[in-house]
Design an enzyme around this catalytic site. Sequence first.
Site, PDB file in Angstrom:
ATOM      1  N   LYS A  65       4.941  -0.068   2.071  1.00 35.26           N
ATOM      2  CA  LYS A  65       4.683   0.460   3.414  1.00 35.26           C
ATOM      3  C   LYS A  65       5.515  -0.322   4.433  1.00 35.26           C
ATOM      4  O   LYS A  65       6.703  -0.072   4.543  1.00 35.26           O
ATOM      5  CB  LYS A  65       3.184   0.443   3.654  1.00 35.26           C
ATOM      6  CG  LYS A  65       2.535   1.366   2.597  1.00 35.26           C
ATOM      7  CD  LYS A  65       1.068   1.328   2.513  1.00 35.26           C
ATOM      8  CE  LYS A  65       0.553   2.385   1.560  1.00 35.26           C
ATOM      9  NZ  LYS A  65       0.738   2.118   0.133  1.00 35.26           N
ATOM     10  N   SER A  82      -7.138   3.583   5.120  1.00 29.46           N
ATOM     11  CA  SER A  82      -6.013   4.497   5.283  1.00 29.46           C
ATOM     12  C   SER A  82      -6.426   5.922   5.640  1.00 29.46           C
ATOM     13  O   SER A  82      -5.582   6.730   6.004  1.00 29.46           O
ATOM     14  CB  SER A  82      -5.184   4.531   4.004  1.00 29.46           C
ATOM     15  OG  SER A  82      -5.973   5.006   2.926  1.00 29.46           O
ATOM     16  N   HIS A 102      -2.346  -1.353   4.115  1.00 30.49           N
ATOM     17  CA  HIS A 102      -1.996  -0.775   5.418  1.00 30.49           C
ATOM     18  C   HIS A 102      -2.120  -1.754   6.584  1.00 30.49           C
ATOM     19  O   HIS A 102      -1.796  -1.406   7.708  1.00 30.49           O
ATOM     20  CB  HIS A 102      -2.873   0.462   5.696  1.00 30.49           C
ATOM     21  CG  HIS A 102      -2.564   1.596   4.774  1.00 30.49           C
ATOM     22  ND1 HIS A 102      -1.585   2.534   5.045  1.00 30.49           N
ATOM     23  CD2 HIS A 102      -3.063   1.918   3.557  1.00 30.49           C
ATOM     24  CE1 HIS A 102      -1.517   3.395   4.042  1.00 30.49           C
ATOM     25  NE2 HIS A 102      -2.408   3.038   3.134  1.00 30.49           N
TER      26      HIS A 102
HETATM   27  C1  LIG Z   1      -5.511   0.659   0.174  1.00 31.37           C
HETATM   28  C2  LIG Z   1      -4.416   0.935  -0.804  1.00 31.37           C
HETATM   29  N1  LIG Z   1      -4.299   0.150  -1.875  1.00 31.37           N
HETATM   30  C3  LIG Z   1      -3.323   0.371  -2.792  1.00 31.37           C
HETATM   31  C4  LIG Z   1      -2.428   1.386  -2.641  1.00 31.37           C
HETATM   32  C5  LIG Z   1      -1.360   1.610  -3.684  1.00 31.37           C
HETATM   33  O1  LIG Z   1      -0.144   1.180  -3.225  1.00 31.37           O
HETATM   34  P1  LIG Z   1       1.253   1.815  -3.699  1.00 31.37           P
HETATM   35  O2  LIG Z   1       1.325   3.187  -3.110  1.00 31.37           O
HETATM   36  O3  LIG Z   1       2.238   0.899  -3.103  1.00 31.37           O
HETATM   37  O4  LIG Z   1       1.234   1.837  -5.181  1.00 31.37           O
HETATM   38  C6  LIG Z   1      -2.502   2.217  -1.526  1.00 31.37           C
HETATM   39  C7  LIG Z   1      -1.537   3.323  -1.352  1.00 31.37           C
HETATM   40  O5  LIG Z   1      -1.466   4.019  -0.422  1.00 31.37           O
HETATM   41  C8  LIG Z   1      -3.530   1.992  -0.581  1.00 31.37           C
HETATM   42  O6  LIG Z   1      -3.665   2.770   0.489  1.00 31.37           O
END
Ligand SMILES: Cc1ncc(COP(=O)(O)O)c(C=O)c1O
Length: 478
Positions: A326, A266, A294
Amino acid sequence: MEDLGFDSLMLQELEVNIGRRAPGFRAEELFTPGLTIGRLIALAGGDDAVTPDPAPVHSAPAPLEESFPLAGPPRWGADTASVDAFPEVTRFEERLEEVTRGAGSPYFRVHEGTVSDTTVIGGRPYLSFGSYNYLGISGHPAVNEAVHEAVDRYGTSVSASRVLSGERDLTVRLERALAGFLGVEDCLTLVSGHATNVTAIGHLVGPGDLVVHDALAHDSILQGCALSGAARRPFAHNDTGRLEQMLRLNRSRFRRVLIAVEGAYSMDGDLVDLPAVIELKKRYGALLMVDEAHSIGTVGERGRGVGEFYGVDRSDVDLWMGTLSKAFAGCGGYLGGSARMVRWLRHTLPGFVYSVGMTPPNAAAALAATELIVAEPDRVRALRRNSELFLGLAASAGLATGSSAGTPIVPCLLGDSARTLRVARGLFDRGVVADPIFHPAVEEGLSRLRFFITSAHREEDIRRAVALLAEEVAAAGT
Ligand SMILES: Cc1ncc(COP(=O)(O)O)c(C=O)c1O
């Protein structure tokens, strides 16, 4: 430090521990690449300066009468007895002041409606590259209607753990739909993506086990490692050679080894080399977890993630993890894989069993989103077209987009945080939102503006945004 596989979190821990044993230790140089152990000892003032740890953190508690003497001064510092007095709170405030001085904070801006390709802030319309509403599905009428129906029928909370009174057909249908979408036997959903990683890793491995993860792993993966008590070693980003070396040296020293990677990263916007990781997982008898936060909905011909993109056998990955916040326009996380594993998790995973079930509106939103992605494959194609257009234009304009490729995430690397902030503010003033990312979210010196592309962006808006970005980067100097 690089040879030892230290990442910034480990360095911060080292800084605190050395500071405790060598008062006055100046930590700045600790974060320079190429630091050696010899130099570190010199920085700490040489061997002589290092005093034995005065207060081992995990030592057995002192006898009661010693801990609470009836007379004399207290034996604890005032800065340990109130959160407001923590030294890290003061340090945080100084950093925040630095970032927000001048033209206002880039944080916690209030958006006044649905954020997709555009948004409204303070009554003014903006072109947005700040949301991961990748497929423009949050705010879609079909999703909104499904959410209204769910609330009318079930209310806003399931008001219990799903194991007990919290089960609803919406969540059962969502899990079936996700399992079908992914091509796995079964799937379990939880209320938060972050908590999904924490509880899953904490549950699968423990002391005597090892987690090897990409150096750019998301915080939720690192927190899961910390909770588990397993050892962890980061390998250089997407460097499967280093991963192989780590597995070769360590596999037989640990009971279980879990490899944790992300489908799409990300901060850098690049993809994992999944076939190479699967080959290593098999060769070294390791478990493999792929976080598709993502990449699900965005990568692969029909948006089914890196599994589809590389055409891998779904059973070669033990745990397909993803988030619903997302592309799926909701909130929550999922874990997909074999029916046997998911049944075990359903009955034993602490963050699932001891937490409330997903809210009806969230389950309804994610279910409607899954159905929309299947029914309207053109969204994924539009997203890919837009992402390629943005990346191509940025490269032609000479902007530094790093290793971004094949994902809807395009960073513009700008170096230090002051320059990054100048460009972010310049763009914002001209009606474009893109979020600045600083250390510790990324390495020192690699601050950047990050652009999330969506399927809803129009070609002319992408062209205008990249042109404005190039102007602002030039104006911000070096
Ligand atoms: C790679 C990754 N894993 C887990 C998460 C956590 O997800 P959430 O924001 O839906 O709690 C994110 C959040 O951006 C993320 O980028």
